[in-house]
Enzyme design. Structure first.
Site, short mmCIF file in Angstrom:
data_model
loop_
_atom_site.label_atom_id
_atom_site.label_comp_id
_atom_site.label_asym_id
_atom_site.label_seq_id
_atom_site.Cartn_x
_atom_site.Cartn_y
_atom_site.Cartn_z
N SER A 56 -6.48 -23.86 16.93
CA SER A 56 -7.11 -23.70 18.25
C SER A 56 -6.75 -22.39 18.94
O SER A 56 -7.35 -22.05 19.95
CB SER A 56 -6.72 -24.86 19.17
OG SER A 56 -7.44 -26.01 18.80
N GLU A 107 8.13 23.04 -13.60
CA GLU A 107 8.17 23.64 -12.27
C GLU A 107 8.24 25.17 -12.26
O GLU A 107 7.74 25.80 -11.34
CB GLU A 107 9.36 23.07 -11.50
CG GLU A 107 9.25 21.59 -11.19
CD GLU A 107 8.04 21.26 -10.34
OE1 GLU A 107 7.78 21.97 -9.35
OE2 GLU A 107 7.32 20.31 -10.69
#
Length: 817
Positions: free
Chosen positions: A431, A159
């Site tokens: 259905s 970093e």
């Protein structure tokens, strides 16, 4: 004394003494001035004028009138340069004063406040009732001396290698970030550890100039007020490493099961990789990317002299513990944990990083209403009390006007071992798929009053096995409204074949917002086309009777589209996101939605569904109008695997599903087969009555809009006058079934038996036997049964509603395929 001084002109004067203009004298450069004086002293010269004379030849050639010499280009450049430098110096002075004032007034927050600012809170729809807290369950602060030097070096190598020598900010990083902001480039990289600490501890992650400006001042002042070791210690205790771990101590335990003091260089490098993007470089989610960057960190440590080349060459990627369950990340283990997970997934899909969500101190307000959610949990608990333990349920309620999910139940376990979200399970709808077939037909000009052949059995060109209605029910010329209410399989299989199965699929996808291809989630349908055969990708006419899988949330959205006049609002769980200061980061407001079907089509579908709830003995309190459809999918002629009840009003669309973890038979506590209008219908009915109770009643369409029939209709049958068709005619064992001799179709709620949700035909799937997979509860063979049979509560689950007669032997279902 002389009568005049030496400056007075000699000779007659026509007026007062006249002095040469100062500009002219100076323009002569001094020599002209001396020439003028000499002429005066000599009493004038040729060409002199009374009252004073202007020396001839005193103005340089090419000069300006009045004797002013023109500036050269070099002089003009110098003049502009001086002006620019003066302006720039003034601006710098002003900036210096501004910077000094801002710096003097900037206060570095107490690092002790960092933990509270990082906790993300998830709320119910009211914005005040908490649902969960993320990010406050896995953090342990340690001193810098409790972090191994190798781990510290790895973080610095990844970093900020110059951390101990930089002033707290990176000037090159600032310039690069500014350029990227202006050009729309990448916003990654360029920040020092001090800047990262300031951003994560005290600010938001917004990529804006104002936030970056604050970051710079805080970083510089922090660097002046704290030692480098103090800053590094606070940074390592604050940074998010993924997997819910805040700080290096929690990360060491989460990834390796050791304290930070025991981290090796190789383990430290694994954690250092996580800082840049925890979700992207998790070793379990992205092993290749994580290991590639891990090698770069070790190489950087060698370059800085923090690791020998020999140790680097001998390094191997260390084993990492499995990713912890969600419960370790602050997600509730109860049913509300599934809501939190859905909200997190939604934010991630919008571009929020794992770090922002879990460590950004967000305030997330969901669309889930607490009283509505409580009503869902109560309905499920009360209806399922005493029922078999193998049964699973899901309930999703959506606001048709916005798509906001108001209630969401996918199971009792929200996180950890055994957590399964059944609201996202892909199951055959039976259905409950038929309304999409009707919508497709309506769009093609086939009205709900059109008649189609509903006789049973029927054969079709695209299917080997015949299609049957449950219990052998038959209607040679029913209107589509009647066929919908009676849920005739032959009618809707034939209608899907007529209008085109692919067209039905497009209608359903548009109404529900389902993906064209199923995303990967560990299931058999991963990366397979939705609403199609997984092996061939072809959609057959069996889509009309619910062969292809859908999710409960899909059905809630699809029926909500009918409720909103054909406008689909995608389901969402997040209504608003703010930071800890109350700044709004996301506001879903009221999404406009998308008109995916004509309004008159949606209206006529609603009209066709209005009789189903009453017909299935699931009418709402006080006669409240509601559109609904049952659905049941069977394993064979004797058992069902899935049961559905889906219905809506203009303000609420709710889907309820019931099944098992696999495809085992679903039976109630009495051993009776469960149908759509049975236990699922009872949950749906109780929930809707509770939530809608006391709210204004809403009207549904009272007549169809689309007229005519452009399709392959059948004529209305001729009725024999002597044929009884009234509801008062008692059922007799000796009379032939009414479907064997067509009679005048009456309104669905008067002359047809109740829809118990037990009327679906199995799909033409080789792994599914040919008998009906969604069998009805038909009247016993040889009965006309114009009166609804009383099977307990009329829903095929063997239970009796208050005030209804108990079932008799005559009324028990005879499943004849």
């Amino acid at each position: 004394m002389p009568p005049h001084d030496e400056t007075t002109p000699v000779g007659p004067s026509g007026g007062p003494p006249r002095r040469p203009p100062a500009g002219r004298a100076s323009a002569a450069g001094g020599a002209g001035g001396r020439a003028r004086t000499s002429a005066s002293r000599s009493g004038g010269s040729a060409g002199s004028r009374p009252g004073g004379s202007r020396p001839t030849g005193s103005r340089p050639a090419g000069g300006k009138p009045g004797g002013k010499k023109a500036r050269t280009k070099k002089q003009r450049r110098r003049r502009r340069l001086k002006f620019a430098l003066g302006t720039l110096l003034g601006l710098f002075l002003l900036l210096g004063v501004f910077v000094g004032v801002v710096y003097a007034t900037t206060e570095v927050p107490d690092p002790g406040s960092v933990q509270n600012s990082q906790t993300t809170v998830v709320y119910y729809a009211d914005g005040t009732t908490e649902m969960a807290r993320l990010g406050d369950t896995n953090r342990t602060n340690v001193g810098l001396d409790q972090v191994s030097e190798a781990a510290r070096d790895a973080v610095l190598a990844a970093e900020n290698r110059n951390f101990y020598s930089d002033p707290g900010i990176s000037f090159t990083g600032i310039v690069r970030a500014a350029w990227n902001n202006l050009t729309g480039g990448s916003t990654q990289g360029g920040s020092t550890i001090t800047q990262q600490y300031v951003k994560n501890a005290f600010l938001t992650a917004d990529q804006t100039f104002s936030r970056k400006f604050q970051e710079l001042f805080l970083a510089v002042k922090l660097d002046n007020e704290y030692s480098k070791d103090e800053i590094l210690e606070n940074y390592l205790n604050t940074i998010y490493f993924g997997r819910g771990a805040y700080g290096i101590e929690a990360a060491a335990n989460t990834f390796f099961g050791v304290p930070a003091a025991q981290l090796t260089p190789q383990q430290g490098a694994v954690l250092a990789v996580q800082i840049r993007s925890p979700s992207s470089y998790d070793p379990e989610a992205n092993p290749e990317g994580a290991q590639d960057r891990w090698g770069l960190v070790l190489d950087a440590m060698v370059e800085e002299g923090w690791m020998s080349q020999a140790d680097r060459d001998a390094s191997v990627y260390p084993p990492v513990l499995p990713r912890p369950e969600s419960s370790a990340l602050g997600i509730p283990t109860g049913s509300e944990g599934l809501v939190v997970s859905q909200a997190i997934d939604e934010l991630e899909a919008r571009g929020y990083s794992d770090e922002q969500i879990r460590a950004g101190g967000l305030r997330i307000t969901t669309t889930v209403d607490k009283p509505t959610q409580d009503a869902a949990l109560t309905a499920v608990a009360e209806v399922m009390d005493g029922q078999p333990d193998n049964l699973r349920q899901a309930l999703v309620a959506v606001d048709p006007r916005t798509g906001g999910v108001r209630a969401y139940y996918g199971g009792d376990i929200g996180a950890g071992d055994g957590a399964v979200d059944y609201a996202q399970s892909r199951r055959q709808p039976g259905s409950s798929m038929k309304p999409y077939v009707l919508a497709t037909a309506l769009d093609q000009g086939i009205s709900v009053t059109s008649r189609r052949d509903g006789s049973s059995p029927q054969t079709f060109p695209d299917r080997d096995a015949p299609v049957r209605n449950s219990g052998g029910a038959s209607c040679g010329a029913c209107t589509l409204v009647e066929a919908m209410t009676r849920s005739l399989n032959t009618t809707f299989y034939g209608l899907a074949y007529e209008v085109g199965p692919e067209n039905v699929r497009e209608t359903a996808l548009a109404a529900t917002g389902m993906p064209d291809t199923w995303p990967a989630n560990g299931g058999l349908l991963d990366d397979k086309p939705s609403l199609a055969a997984p092996d061939s990708g072809v959609t057959g006419s069996s889509i009309g009777i619910g062969e292809y899988e859908m999710r409960p949330i899909d059905q809630a959205v699809g029926f909500a589209t009918f409720a909103s006049g054909g406008v689909r609002h995608d389901a969402h769980f997040v209504s608003r996101v703010t930071d800890t200061a109350g700044t709004v980061l996301l506001d879903n407001g009221a999404p406009a939605g998308e008109q995916v079907m004509r309004e008159e089509v949606a209206s006529d579908v609603t009209y066709a569904l209005e009789g189903v709830a009453q017909y299935s003995r699931r009418a709402l309190d006080d006669g409240r109008e509601v559109a609904a459809k049952t659905g049941t999918q069977g394993i064979d002629a004797d058992d069902n695997s899935d049961a559905w009840m889906v219905g809506y009003t203009p303000s609420l669309s709710t889907a309820v599903w019931m099944g098992t973890d696999g495809y085992q038979p679903i039976r109630n506590e009495d051993g009776a087969i469960i149908y759509g209008a049975g236990l699922p219908g009872a949950i749906w009915q109780q929930f809707m009555d509770t939530v809608l109770g006391g709210t204004p009643e809403e009207d549904l369409p009272d007549r169809p809009v689309i007229r005519g029939d452009t399709g392959e209709g059948v004529p209305e049958p001729v009725t024999e006058p002597a044929t009884p068709t009234t509801r008062s005619a008692p059922p007799t064992q000796s009379a032939p079934p009414t479907q064997s001799a067509p009679s005048t179709p009456a309104t669905p709620t008067e002359t047809v038996p109740p829809d118990d949700g037990t009327d679906e035909e199995p799909p033409n799937d080789p792994v599914v036997p040919s008998p009906p997979s969604d069998p009805a509860v038909p009247p016993p063979a040889g009965t006309t049964a114009p009166e609804p049979p009383v099977l307990g509560n009329g829903n095929g689950d063997g239970q009796t509603q208050p005030g209804q007669p108990a079932p008799t032997t005559q009324q028990q279902p005879q499943l004849t395929g």
